[in-house]
Design an enzyme around this catalytic site. Structure first.
Site, mmCIF file in Angstrom:
data_model
loop_
_atom_site.group_PDB
_atom_site.id
_atom_site.type_symbol
_atom_site.label_atom_id
_atom_site.label_comp_id
_atom_site.label_asym_id
_atom_site.label_seq_id
_atom_site.Cartn_x
_atom_site.Cartn_y
_atom_site.Cartn_z
ATOM 1 N N ALA A 1 0.983 -1.200 0.107
ATOM 2 C CA ALA A 1 0.093 -0.178 -0.040
ATOM 3 C C ALA A 1 0.792 1.415 0.209
ATOM 4 O O ALA A 1 2.215 1.036 -0.103
ATOM 5 C CB ALA A 1 -0.790 -0.008 1.139
ATOM 6 N N ASN A 2 0.170 2.567 0.126
ATOM 7 C CA ASN A 2 1.071 3.699 0.200
ATOM 8 C C ASN A 2 0.261 4.618 1.173
ATOM 9 O O ASN A 2 -0.777 4.421 1.696
ATOM 10 C CB ASN A 2 1.209 4.449 -0.965
#
Ligand code: CTP
Length: 403
Positions: A211-212
């Site tokens: 993810a970010n």
């Protein structure tokens, strides 16, 4: 006097944020509104009818079966003799009652009987806000056309717990009231817009993902701002913890592939604003089972595959929207990289921002952007994300209508 001649029926339900409603009354009246308060039984545990009456200079309505009030006004008249019903704070329990149309007290009866716009400002413990029942109730209420402002993230008054659940500030609520009651110009009426927002999650196995740090704040604010200008907006959101914006159809997705599918299935549209921080790579073959540690063996290598580029696909699509906006998240050479993306992705406009950790843009409340188009660049000052959204929506309306 933005609210001159406007009549607000203010329902105060019983949460600690009720104390802020006293200030809210003052702020609404400062702008010329007449405030008629209804306070629930549990709200009276936090604030007194006397204080509410003094600040609103109005009779305070408390009971469904008050002989005096029912003969005098009655819940049906209360529900109609106003321009807007404002529920602040809206507790988890009040939201549940509203979602089910319960009319077992005066506030419930008024909310069920009203044909006026309803705005609610939720306030509750973050765990209660995140609870599946509250999520369901929120989406029911949004589907019923109830407008929502907040809640915000930060520390809770009573427990010091962090998370989302704090009631929006009185001035933010007033701004939402003003926006609802003074519809203003709708330069995007009849236009369809698609907005992407948030991160994507790319599974490694059933329990892990890549993810970010994107929070979805900027994309969600843009969706709301376009809707405010009259556009019919579909927001395709990756996994975020912020609420769906009011007045917008929100589609929730997890991965880049799902996001692409959701976006292309909503074409044709007039406007596309691709704000999502789409993961560039996914795990080439994610495992169907949880990957286990093998004693004595090296960690598993992660083979990555490139994800589809959603903006680029939309920018070159046979049903390409007339106005396509992309973002460029950069940590260096912002302008140069932005220009390159404008051309490569087939966009009409790139909103470039510096997302280096020291800027606090990723996940933060503010943003400093540069608008890059074929015919020149524009640099905006450091602004609240909501303000960036409003300016951008106005820019899109102007440029689209000039095409
Ligand atoms: N974008 C997209 N799909 C992707 C990657 C990016 O739609 N798979 C969109 C983003 O929503 C944004 C724009 O493309 O509007 C630019 O995203 P950014 O992450 O800045 O650039 P990338 O294309 O990923 O390029 P790089 O990682 O090299 O900076």
């Amino acid at each position: 006097m933005e609210l001159h001649d406007k009549r607000i029926l203010l329902i105060i339900s019983g949460g600690i944020a009720a104390y802020k409603s006293l200030d809210l009354i003052r702020r609404l009246r400062e702008r010329g509104a007449a405030v008629r308060p209804v306070i629930t039984r549990s709200a009276q545990e936090f604030i007194t009818p006397l204080a509410v009456g003094a600040l609103s200079a109005s009779h305070v309505y408390t009971d469904l079966f008050s002989r005096e009030d029912e003969q005098d006004v009655g819940h049906i008249r209360l529900a109609r003799e106003c321009d807007l019903v404002l529920v602040a704070p809206a507790t988890a329990s009040r939201m549940a009652k509203m979602a089910h149309g319960l009319a077992d007290d005066l506030a419930g009866a008024v909310l069920l009987a009203t044909d006026r716009p309803v705005l609610m400002a939720p306030a509750m413990n973050p765990k209660m806000w995140d609870a599946p029942a509250t999520r369901r109730n929120l989406s029911t209420l949004q589907g019923d056309g109830i407008h929502v402002i907040g809640p915000k993230s930060g520390e809770m008054a009573e427990s010091g717990e962090a998370g989302t659940g704090r009631m929006a500030e009185p001035l933010e609520i007033v701004a939402a009231v003003v926006a609802l009651l003074s519809p203003g110009e709708k330069p995007l009426a009849g236009k369809r817009a698609i907005v992407t927002s948030g991160p994507t999650h790319e599974p490694i196995d059933p329990v892990r993902y890549i993810a970010n740090r994107s929070s979805g704040k900027q994309g969600h604010a843009i969706a709301a701002a376009l809707a405010k200008l009259g556009a019919e907006v579909t927001l395709v959101s990756g996994p975020v913890t912020i609420p769906d914006p009011a007045g917008v159809r929100t589609v929730h997705v997890e991965t880049a592939k799902d996001m692409l599918l959701a976006v292309t299935s909503h074409l044709p549209a007039d406007i596309a604003v691709m704000v999502a921080a789409v993961a560039d790579w996914r795990v080439a073959s994610s495992s169907g089972q949880k990957i286990k540690k093998q004693p004595g063996e090296a960690p598993p290598p992660l083979q990555l595959a490139e994800n589809p580029d959603i903006l680029k696909t939309v920018g070159h699509h046979e049903n390409r929207p007339r106005f396509v906006v992309g973002f460029a998240a950069e940590t260096q050479n912002v302008e140069e990289n932005g220009r390159r993306k404008l051309a490569a992705k087939g966009a009409d406009l790139i909103v470039a921002n510096d997302v280096s950790p020291q800027t606090g843009v990723m996940g933060g409340e503010r943003n400093r952007v540069m608008l890059i188009a074929e015919n020149g660049i524009e640099t905006w000052p450091d602004l609240d994300k909501a303000e960036v959204a409003e300016r951008l929506a106005a820019t899109i309306a102007k440029r689209l209508n000039a095409l």
